[in-house]
Design a protein around this motif. Structure first.
Motif, mmCIF file in Angstrom:
data_model
loop_
_atom_site.group_PDB
_atom_site.id
_atom_site.type_symbol
_atom_site.label_atom_id
_atom_site.label_comp_id
_atom_site.label_asym_id
_atom_site.label_seq_id
_atom_site.Cartn_x
_atom_site.Cartn_y
_atom_site.Cartn_z
ATOM 1 N N LEU A 40 -4.625 -9.166 4.036
ATOM 2 C CA LEU A 40 -5.765 -9.894 3.461
ATOM 3 C C LEU A 40 -6.857 -8.919 3.014
ATOM 4 C CD1 LEU A 40 -7.155 -12.543 2.741
ATOM 5 C CD2 LEU A 40 -7.923 -12.724 5.124
ATOM 6 N N PHE A 67 -6.424 -5.894 1.879
ATOM 7 C CA PHE A 67 -5.990 -5.292 0.610
ATOM 8 C C PHE A 67 -6.166 -6.301 -0.530
ATOM 9 C CE2 PHE A 67 -2.822 -2.552 3.233
ATOM 10 C CZ PHE A 67 -3.835 -1.683 3.571
ATOM 11 N N PHE A 84 3.861 -8.829 8.102
ATOM 12 C CA PHE A 84 4.445 -7.949 9.136
ATOM 13 C C PHE A 84 3.411 -7.782 10.248
ATOM 14 C CE2 PHE A 84 2.870 -3.600 9.824
ATOM 15 C CZ PHE A 84 1.859 -3.514 8.884
ATOM 16 N N GLY A 85 3.911 -7.592 11.480
ATOM 17 C CA GLY A 85 3.012 -7.203 12.568
ATOM 18 C C GLY A 85 1.998 -8.248 12.997
ATOM 19 N N VAL A 121 0.869 -1.182 0.000
ATOM 20 C CA VAL A 121 0.000 0.000 0.000
ATOM 21 C C VAL A 121 0.900 1.224 0.000
ATOM 22 C CG1 VAL A 121 -0.152 -0.022 2.529
ATOM 23 C CG2 VAL A 121 -1.871 1.213 1.218
ATOM 24 N N LEU A 151 -4.581 -6.762 7.648
ATOM 25 C CA LEU A 151 -4.475 -5.677 6.667
ATOM 26 C C LEU A 151 -4.144 -6.217 5.287
ATOM 27 C CD1 LEU A 151 -2.584 -2.862 8.560
ATOM 28 C CD2 LEU A 151 -4.777 -2.661 7.403
ATOM 29 N N GLY A 172 -1.098 -7.299 10.914
ATOM 30 C CA GLY A 172 -0.550 -7.130 9.569
ATOM 31 C C GLY A 172 -1.182 -8.106 8.585
ATOM 32 N N TYR A 173 -1.436 -9.335 9.072
ATOM 33 C CA TYR A 173 -2.146 -10.336 8.253
ATOM 34 C C TYR A 173 -3.535 -9.824 7.878
ATOM 35 C CZ TYR A 173 -5.228 -14.493 7.848
ATOM 36 O OH TYR A 173 -6.183 -15.406 7.472
ATOM 37 N N LEU A 222 4.718 0.630 1.560
ATOM 38 C CA LEU A 222 5.188 -0.541 2.293
ATOM 39 C C LEU A 222 4.423 -1.781 1.872
ATOM 40 C CD1 LEU A 222 3.031 -1.270 4.900
ATOM 41 C CD2 LEU A 222 3.870 0.961 5.559
ATOM 42 N N ALA A 223 5.143 -2.902 1.865
ATOM 43 C CA ALA A 223 4.505 -4.194 1.638
ATOM 44 C C ALA A 223 3.966 -4.706 2.963
ATOM 45 C CB ALA A 223 5.505 -5.178 1.056
ATOM 46 N N THR A 224 2.951 -5.559 2.903
ATOM 47 C CA THR A 224 2.410 -6.122 4.141
ATOM 48 C C THR A 224 3.099 -7.435 4.518
ATOM 49 O OG1 THR A 224 0.604 -7.099 2.863
ATOM 50 C CG2 THR A 224 0.177 -4.980 3.913
ATOM 51 N N SER A 225 4.157 -7.805 3.799
ATOM 52 C CA SER A 225 5.027 -8.900 4.243
ATOM 53 C C SER A 225 6.105 -8.316 5.146
ATOM 54 C CB SER A 225 5.672 -9.593 3.045
ATOM 55 O OG SER A 225 6.333 -8.654 2.225
ATOM 56 N N ILE A 226 6.697 -9.167 6.001
ATOM 57 C CA ILE A 226 7.673 -8.671 6.984
ATOM 58 C C ILE A 226 8.949 -8.216 6.291
ATOM 59 C CG2 ILE A 226 8.731 -10.914 7.546
ATOM 60 C CD1 ILE A 226 8.444 -9.968 10.561
ATOM 61 N N VAL A 227 9.316 -8.864 5.205
ATOM 62 C CA VAL A 227 10.403 -8.418 4.325
ATOM 63 C C VAL A 227 9.959 -8.721 2.903
ATOM 64 C CG1 VAL A 227 12.400 -8.684 5.858
ATOM 65 C CG2 VAL A 227 11.562 -10.649 4.563
#
Lengths: 341, 341
Positions: A232, A234, A222-223, A159, A230, A227-228, A175-180
């Motif tokens: 999902l 999106f 992430f988070g 997003v 969010l 974060g999951y 930022l991506a919603t994955s941790i990296v």
């Protein structure tokens, strides 16, 4: 090796023009890739260019089209990207939707059948330059496991958001919603470095710090649970708005074999921000920057500060490019020259 | 003690009607508070009612008004809440904006000068019931420190999103961008339990697991730098769209002394989802639920599943209410009775 912005842009633009891209399209696609390098995100930079060139050569990417858009309703612009370059199709859609948002207060553009966008920051920066608020979403291949799960079922679902600030650079997050990013995992694998615990699972679903094993597995959101949730959200928003598949059915952003069937969504808002508000924004962001940090040597940052600093430095001093990638790009250039009569 | 939905709703509705709320407004405000209890989020439940009643008695909340809205442009509905009840003003604004979104594809409603909304899920559930996609944002007092910082400078800045799913409950997420709610910290303080490391800092900016000290300090953003970036983006988006202050200038959602000057934003999208898409959604969410979990005994959840299960159970069996809060509510009821001639 170091390369300057001008050299990298000329190289990328030339490669794209040689494959039939109109100069304006080649310059835009090159800018999006080179900007990512300069901001310190090589996973979205020139390493994607050889694949994009193969996609053009195979007909999976059409560098000449801006796609075919229609107003599904008066503020909803729906675009068939017609296999066009991501930045070309998206910038065209955004430019079409901006006057509508300016008039009505809000408009949305949804794109399917266009190629990879690169960093989303580019698009919301363009919206902010027009004095408007931007939100950008894009879907991707399945690379992320659900919180409490072990299988790659979600995209990295980035997003980006931007808010124009009068007399200052816009506020931009991306930022991506994955941790990296999976790009970072590939980089760790190439250098033999271990991942941090909790970043990834291997193909069988077991936690791993082996970057090589993680490449065939999945990344954590992430988070944790939030974060999951969010990511999902999106995923579902994009599928519902752009009519595109969910992550397990998506291909074409990481390969040179399949049409690109992810979706992109841009929301553009005209809040009629007055000047007073804008200076208030700068003051608030400065209050955050100057607030007491956790570590005295590490001042509090506002998102976007780091990327802007790296961009400024790279404009002056150039940026580091993997020599193997540079040789690969030069060889693609030579191939073109040899292929010409 | 256990209380049923009907008993709790009657009690809350009665208290509000006695203070001049029209029955429809009282029922709606009561429903939002009781739903939060039944979903397992007492921090947004009936514990907020005594404060709201004091706000009504002091003129800081007007239970009769629906606010005063105007179309700032054709798809941007701007509402002065006129100190109205949060749910009353917001549901009225959403009901006004829904037909516009249905017609144009997207519309936005921005509210200032209304009281606390309670759980955001309520609003996006209402939008999903109308068959549309909803996004809700709301700002709050400064309770969260920046990533790498130590001072409360951001609100908890929750976001909720909903996507209607044909033949099934809508997908709904509702989460704060703080790692935990301040309500949870207050609950830990009351029971003497220790916080988890990393959740909070004390008033002087030092990390603490003492819930009592954390109440005067600040909460961490969820998800480190990325969660901070999201929370700050929402903070700026709301301020820019609703024209409301940033967190350090906000009051009135946690006190009975100040007008409530936070902002609320609702984005409503008509994507024209067809049936096929909707069943596709249910299949994807079920694939996530049935995917291999990390712990065999803990199946993968889809956000909203837990709240829905708790709601179903509470509808049948009632929910647990703090006896002291129950006595307080009953005494407020008695005071009203005594005050009447």
């Amino acid at each position: 090796m170091k390369i300057t912005e001008a050299e990298a842009t000329a190289l990328a633009t030339g490669l794209l023009c040689d494959r039939g891209a109109p100069p304006a399209h080649a310059v835009l696609q090159a800018k999006v890739l080179v900007d990512a390098e300069m901001k310190g995100h090589p996973s979205h930079g020139l390493q994607r260019l050889p694949r994009l060139i193969r996609r053009i050569e195979k007909g999976l990417a059409d560098p000449a089209t801006t796609g075919s858009g229609q107003w599904q309703s008066s503020s909803f612009f729906s675009v068939d990207g017609a296999r066009g370059l991501g930045p070309v199709v998206a910038d065209h859609a955004i430019a079409t939707a901006i006057p509508r948002a300016r008039e009505t207060g809000i408009a949305i553009a949804a794109i399917h059948n266009a190629n990879h966008l690169g960093m989303l920051a580019h698009y919301v920066e363009g919206i902010a330059e027009a004095g408007l608020i931007g939100i950008a979403l894009s879907s991707s291949e399945a690379l992320v496991h659900p919180f409490g799960g072990t299988r790659a079922l979600l995209g990295t679902n980035p997003v980006a958001m931007s808010i124009p600030v009068e007399g200052a650079a816009p506020f931009v997050v991306d930022l991506a919603t994955s941790i990296v990013s999976m790009g970072k995992v590939h980089h760790y694998a190439a250098t033999g470095a271990a991942l941090e615990p909790g970043w990834a699972k291997d193909e069988s679903g077991q936690p791993t710090i082996d970057a090589g094993l993680a490449r065939a597995g999945s990344l954590a959101p992430f988070g944790g649970a939030k974060g999951y949730a969010l990511g999902l959200s999106f995923e579902l928003l994009i599928a519902a708005i752009a009519g595109t598949p969910f992550a397990p059915g998506i291909s074409g952003t990481l390969d040179a074999e399949h049409p690109c069937n992810k979706g992109d969504v841009f929301i553009i808002i005209n809040a009629g921000t007055d000047r007073q508000n804008a200076s208030r924004f700068a003051a608030y962001l400065d209050a955050i920057r100057h607030s007491a940090p956790e570590q005295p040597a590490a001042p509090v940052r506002v998102p976007g500060d780091g990327a802007r600093d790296r961009m400024t430095a790279a404009r002056l001093q150039g940026f580091t490019l993997d020599p193997a990638l540079h040789r690969q790009l030069l060889s693609l250039s030579t191939q073109t020259a040899q292929a010409q009569p």
